[in-house]
Write an enzyme that holds these catalytic residues in place. Structure first.
Site, PDB file in Angstrom:
ATOM      1  N   GLY A  20      43.193  38.529  32.641  1.00  0.00           N
ATOM      2  CA  GLY A  20      42.912  39.896  32.410  1.00  0.00           C
ATOM      3  C   GLY A  20      42.576  40.538  33.770  1.00  0.00           C
ATOM      4  O   GLY A  20      42.311  40.042  34.810  1.00  0.00           O
ATOM      5  N   ARG A  24      38.524  48.388  33.327  1.00  0.00           N
ATOM      6  CA  ARG A  24      37.198  49.145  33.312  1.00  0.00           C
ATOM      7  C   ARG A  24      36.275  49.092  34.406  1.00  0.00           C
ATOM      8  O   ARG A  24      35.482  49.813  34.679  1.00  0.00           O
ATOM      9  CB  ARG A  24      36.525  48.734  32.175  1.00  0.00           C
ATOM     10  CG  ARG A  24      37.166  49.321  30.698  1.00  0.00           C
ATOM     11  CD  ARG A  24      36.490  48.564  29.588  1.00  0.00           C
ATOM     12  NE  ARG A  24      37.274  47.371  29.453  1.00  0.00           N
ATOM     13  CZ  ARG A  24      37.156  46.444  28.359  1.00  0.00           C
ATOM     14  NH1 ARG A  24      36.307  46.962  27.468  1.00  0.00           N
ATOM     15  NH2 ARG A  24      37.779  45.322  28.375  1.00  0.00           N
ATOM     16  N   THR A  88      43.902  38.363  23.644  1.00  0.00           N
ATOM     17  CA  THR A  88      42.949  37.186  23.740  1.00  0.00           C
ATOM     18  C   THR A  88      43.769  36.245  22.962  1.00  0.00           C
ATOM     19  O   THR A  88      43.758  34.935  23.087  1.00  0.00           O
ATOM     20  CB  THR A  88      41.654  37.377  23.166  1.00  0.00           C
ATOM     21  OG1 THR A  88      41.536  38.328  22.263  1.00  0.00           O
ATOM     22  CG2 THR A  88      40.821  38.243  24.374  1.00  0.00           C
ATOM     23  N   GLY A 110      36.369  34.596  30.246  1.00  0.00           N
ATOM     24  CA  GLY A 110      35.879  34.303  31.754  1.00  0.00           C
ATOM     25  C   GLY A 110      34.877  35.409  32.257  1.00  0.00           C
ATOM     26  O   GLY A 110      34.542  35.300  33.359  1.00  0.00           O
ATOM     27  N   GLU A 163      36.663  45.231  15.891  1.00  0.00           N
ATOM     28  CA  GLU A 163      36.673  45.751  17.430  1.00  0.00           C
ATOM     29  C   GLU A 163      35.932  47.419  17.323  1.00  0.00           C
ATOM     30  O   GLU A 163      35.999  47.811  16.366  1.00  0.00           O
ATOM     31  CB  GLU A 163      37.996  45.703  17.931  1.00  0.00           C
ATOM     32  CG  GLU A 163      38.504  44.227  18.214  1.00  0.00           C
ATOM     33  CD  GLU A 163      37.440  43.705  19.189  1.00  0.00           C
ATOM     34  OE1 GLU A 163      37.071  44.074  20.204  1.00  0.00           O
ATOM     35  OE2 GLU A 163      36.913  42.677  18.657  1.00  0.00           O
ATOM     36  N   LYS A 360      22.627  32.379  70.020  1.00  0.00           N
ATOM     37  CA  LYS A 360      23.884  32.332  69.599  1.00  0.00           C
ATOM     38  C   LYS A 360      24.138  30.821  69.855  1.00  0.00           C
ATOM     39  O   LYS A 360      24.251  30.427  71.231  1.00  0.00           O
ATOM     40  CB  LYS A 360      24.971  33.176  69.946  1.00  0.00           C
ATOM     41  CG  LYS A 360      26.507  32.753  69.264  1.00  0.00           C
ATOM     42  CD  LYS A 360      27.547  33.148  70.323  1.00  0.00           C
ATOM     43  CE  LYS A 360      27.731  31.976  71.008  1.00  0.00           C
ATOM     44  NZ  LYS A 360      28.996  32.138  71.604  1.00  0.00           N
ATOM     45  N   ALA A 389      10.615  37.595  79.119  1.00  0.00           N
ATOM     46  CA  ALA A 389      10.953  38.768  78.363  1.00  0.00           C
ATOM     47  C   ALA A 389      12.389  39.144  79.157  1.00  0.00           C
ATOM     48  O   ALA A 389      12.340  39.391  80.409  1.00  0.00           O
ATOM     49  CB  ALA A 389      10.036  39.901  78.801  1.00  0.00           C
ATOM     50  N   ALA A 432      11.113  36.198  88.639  1.00  0.00           N
ATOM     51  CA  ALA A 432      11.384  37.547  87.871  1.00  0.00           C
ATOM     52  C   ALA A 432      12.616  38.220  88.521  1.00  0.00           C
ATOM     53  O   ALA A 432      12.618  38.526  89.619  1.00  0.00           O
ATOM     54  CB  ALA A 432      10.170  38.138  87.569  1.00  0.00           C
TER      55      ALA A 432
HETATM   56  C1  UD1 Z   1      36.510  40.933  23.791  1.00  0.00           C
HETATM   57  C2  UD1 Z   1      36.415  40.867  22.017  1.00  0.00           C
HETATM   58  C3  UD1 Z   1      35.176  41.439  21.867  1.00  0.00           C
HETATM   59  C4  UD1 Z   1      33.975  40.911  22.043  1.00  0.00           C
HETATM   60  C5  UD1 Z   1      34.029  40.798  23.613  1.00  0.00           C
HETATM   61  C6  UD1 Z   1      32.702  40.053  24.234  1.00  0.00           C
HETATM   62  C7  UD1 Z   1      38.839  40.585  21.527  1.00  0.00           C
HETATM   63  C8  UD1 Z   1      39.819  41.593  21.217  1.00  0.00           C
HETATM   64  N1  UD1 Z   1      37.589  41.436  21.751  1.00  0.00           N
HETATM   65  O1  UD1 Z   1      36.497  42.208  24.073  1.00  0.00           O
HETATM   66  O2  UD1 Z   1      35.111  41.247  20.148  1.00  0.00           O
HETATM   67  O3  UD1 Z   1      32.778  41.421  21.586  1.00  0.00           O
HETATM   68  O4  UD1 Z   1      35.262  40.343  24.036  1.00  0.00           O
HETATM   69  O5  UD1 Z   1      32.772  40.177  25.370  1.00  0.00           O
HETATM   70  O6  UD1 Z   1      38.991  39.456  21.809  1.00  0.00           O
HETATM   71  N2  UD1 Z   1      41.916  38.016  28.660  1.00  0.00           N
HETATM   72  C9  UD1 Z   1      42.994  37.182  28.882  1.00  0.00           C
HETATM   73  N3  UD1 Z   1      44.407  37.376  28.449  1.00  0.00           N
HETATM   74  C10 UD1 Z   1      44.615  38.738  27.722  1.00  0.00           C
HETATM   75  C11 UD1 Z   1      43.539  39.506  27.497  1.00  0.00           C
HETATM   76  C12 UD1 Z   1      42.233  39.083  27.940  1.00  0.00           C
HETATM   77  O7  UD1 Z   1      42.992  36.340  29.465  1.00  0.00           O
HETATM   78  O8  UD1 Z   1      45.785  38.997  27.357  1.00  0.00           O
HETATM   79  C13 UD1 Z   1      40.590  37.628  29.043  1.00  0.00           C
HETATM   80  C14 UD1 Z   1      40.216  38.594  30.128  1.00  0.00           C
HETATM   81  O9  UD1 Z   1      40.494  38.146  31.323  1.00  0.00           O
HETATM   82  C15 UD1 Z   1      38.602  38.403  29.673  1.00  0.00           C
HETATM   83  C16 UD1 Z   1      38.729  38.104  28.278  1.00  0.00           C
HETATM   84  O10 UD1 Z   1      39.787  37.621  27.744  1.00  0.00           O
HETATM   85  O11 UD1 Z   1      38.014  37.323  30.753  1.00  0.00           O
HETATM   86  C17 UD1 Z   1      38.175  39.038  27.429  1.00  0.00           C
HETATM   87  O12 UD1 Z   1      38.836  39.930  27.567  1.00  0.00           O
HETATM   88  P1  UD1 Z   1      38.237  41.615  27.675  1.00  0.00           P
HETATM   89  O13 UD1 Z   1      39.380  42.547  27.917  1.00  0.00           O
HETATM   90  O14 UD1 Z   1      37.093  41.416  28.590  1.00  0.00           O
HETATM   91  O15 UD1 Z   1      37.850  41.719  26.014  1.00  0.00           O
HETATM   92  P2  UD1 Z   1      36.645  42.776  25.673  1.00  0.00           P
HETATM   93  O16 UD1 Z   1      37.304  44.087  25.347  1.00  0.00           O
HETATM   94  O17 UD1 Z   1      35.456  42.472  26.189  1.00  0.00           O
HETATM   95 MG    MG Z   2      35.198  41.652  28.264  1.00  0.00          MG
END
Ligand code: UD1
Ligand code: MG
Length: 483
Positions: A20, A24, A88, A110, A163, A360, A389, A432
């Site tokens: 992702g 935000r 996800t 991640g 969600e 250095k 000094a 000096a």
């Molecule tokens: C997600 C969960 C939410 C949970 C929260 C906890 C979903 C829909 N929601 O929301 O229930 O409470 O985590 O932190 O799963 N990512 C990908 N590919 C994608 C989308 C996301 O690899 O297509 C990765 C992002 O990089 C991130 C992780 O998945 O590391 C979670 O995504 P993020 O957008 O942070 O989900 P949240 O809105 O936090």
């Molecule tokens: Mg998250």
């Protein structure tokens, strides 16, 4: 069977979701590359998984894939590209081939870097003993805003994850949240995921929706509550990142204190994860210890000092407001206050370097001193020498750098300029205020300055002359004679 093998999980594939953008965060850097607790988020997550000895660790990458791969691959993870990032659940679908025939899949986002290996082990254990299709790591938070909420059936069983955007007013009260860390039985996950539709405003395939699919097809979905709720925290915003960083820093300081380090006003002290410190060392408020800094026993690092990749022996005293970068201080060195050690400086046993001294790429020998106001660059100073000094090594001629070699027991008088390349032999003495451009042999005096001449009464005469001609110093009126 050795210990590592006994604890290995060859039927488990670990999948880290790291594709992702992190909208935000409002950043040009992908979310999982942001740092907290001294490392990129993705780095922490891989490290937490390594001791599981899973069959493989796969990171799903997409946004800034190359940079994210450069973080996770050296730690032993392989990568799968998710392009575009359709949620996800979609991240799991694109990884199906890489996951192969693993029986269990542990999924982690991640951006939740505080999770601990022990907690992942407990999650897997619960999943296996509960014979579940999915087991979710959850946490009970005082403020669950922003997270998916756990809708329980009875006991341990979960009906669904809702969600935030889909919550009914009643469900807003739910304070058990989804960490996005799960354990799945692969054979049950894939058919459920096939039923998940992108029925949300982002048109994404949400992994969370697989829970209600599993539940309605009669499969068991369980929840394991994280022992420390902070392990479940994500990092969606800068404020989240600051909170996660604060927790890492606290855990590191707590560990150091358990190991015998005194930390004054601990919440003001920042220590990177790889830093090591010996027993009875004292860290004063606002100290920062960064990178691979190693500190011996019984040292004192006083307030405001910042050390990066520094190595300190035992009984070293760093006075307030010193900056040490990639340098080595042997035992009993005293530094500062207000000293700056730039890379490759080496202070041998008992050396003293004082205020407003910059060093250095130089060695200061055993017991030698540079107590005030100096620049020492590309120099080798022997033992028991004294750098007065204001001494400056002129190591740079505008084209290249040149060395200065100062022997043992050399006395360099204050305000001397040593024009490199130049050598001062053992026991030499520099007058000096000298500008030294040629080598000074052992035990010789080097003096290079204008000879003083003293003119008796010159000042008094000058004052008389000036007051006679200056309009600002009119001659005194002659006193009236008394009648
Ligand atoms: C997600 C969960 C939410 C949970 C929260 C906890 C979903 C829909 N929601 O929301 O229930 O409470 O985590 O932190 O799963 N990512 C990908 N590919 C994608 C989308 C996301 O690899 O297509 C990765 C992002 O990089 C991130 C992780 O998945 O590391 C979670 O995504 P993020 O957008 O942070 O989900 P949240 O809105 O936090
Ligand atoms: Mg998250």
């Amino acid at each position: 069977m050795d210990n590592a093998l006994a604890m290995s999980n060859h039927d488990v594939a670990v999948l880290i979701l790291a594709a992702g953008k992190g909208t935000r965060l409002r950043s040009s850097l992908a979310k999982v590359l942001h740092h907290a607790g001294g490392r990129p988020l993705a780095d922490h997550v891989v490290r937490a998984c390594l001791p599981l000895h899973a069959k493989k660790i796969i990171a799903v990458v997409g946004h800034q894939a190359e940079q994210v791969s450069a973080v996770v691959e050296p730690l032993g993870a392989e990568t799968v590209l998710q392009q575009p990032q359709n949620g996800t659940g979609h991240a799991l679908l694109v990884s199906k081939r890489a996951i192969g025939n693993a029986r269990y899949i542990i999924v982690l986002p991640g951006d939740a870097p505080l999770v601990r290996t022990e907690t992942l082990r407990a999650l897997l254990q619960k999943h296996k003993t509960g014979n579940a299709a999915a087991t979710i790591l959850t946490a009970v938070l005082a403020d669950p805003a922003g997270y998916g909420r756990i809708l329980r059936k009875s006991g341990d069983a979960v009906a669904a994850i809702i969600e935030e955007s889909e919550l009914t007013p009643d469900q807003r009260e739910l304070n058990e949240i989804n960490s996005s860390i799960y354990c799945f039985t692969a054979a049950k996950l894939w058919p459920a995921l096939a039923h998940v539709k992108p029925n949300n405003k982002h048109r994404e395939i949400y992994l969370t929706d697989a829970m209600s699919v599993l539940n309605s097809s009669g499969e068991t979905v369980l929840a394991e509550i994280a022992p420390d709720p902070r392990e479940a925290l994500g990092s969606n915003t800068r404020a989240d990142l600051a909170g996660v960083d604060r927790t890492f820093r606290e855990w590191k300081r707590d560990q150091l204190m358990r190991d015998g380090v005194t930390i004054q006003l601990p919440e003001t002290v920042l220590v990177d994860p790889d830093v090591t410190i010996g027993e009875d060392t004292i860290l004063e408020p606002t100290v920062q210890l960064l990178g691979k800094t190693k500190i011996g026993a019984r040292c004192t690092i006083r307030t405001g000092s910042v050390l990066r990749d520094a190595t300190l022996g035992d009984n070293v005293l760093v006075e307030p407001h010193c900056v040490i970068d990639s340098s080595r201080l042997e035992s009993e060195v005293v530094l500062g206050p207000f000293a700056r050690l730039r890379p490759e400086s080496h202070l041998l046993k008992g050396a003293r370097v004082g205020n407003f001294v910059e060093i250095k790429k130089s060695t200061i020998g055993e017991g030698s001193k540079a107590p005030h106001l100096s620049y020492i660059g590309d120099a080798k100073v022997g033992s028991k020498s004294n750098i007065g000094a204001g001494t400056i090594t002129c190591n740079y001629d505008g084209f290249s750098k040149h060395p200065t070699t100062i022997g043992n027991r050399v006395f360099v008088g204050s305000d001397s300029v040593l024009v490199a390349p130049v050598k001062l032999g053992d026991g030499a003495y520099i007058a000096a205020g000298s500008v030294i451009t040629r080598n000074v042999p052992p035990d010789a005096l080097g003096i290079a300055r204008g000879r003083q001449s003293t003119k008796p009464n010159w000042a008094a005469r000058k004052r008389r002359e000036l007051s006679a001609t200056s309009p600002h110093h009119p001659k005194k009126k002659p006193r009236k004679k008394r009648r």
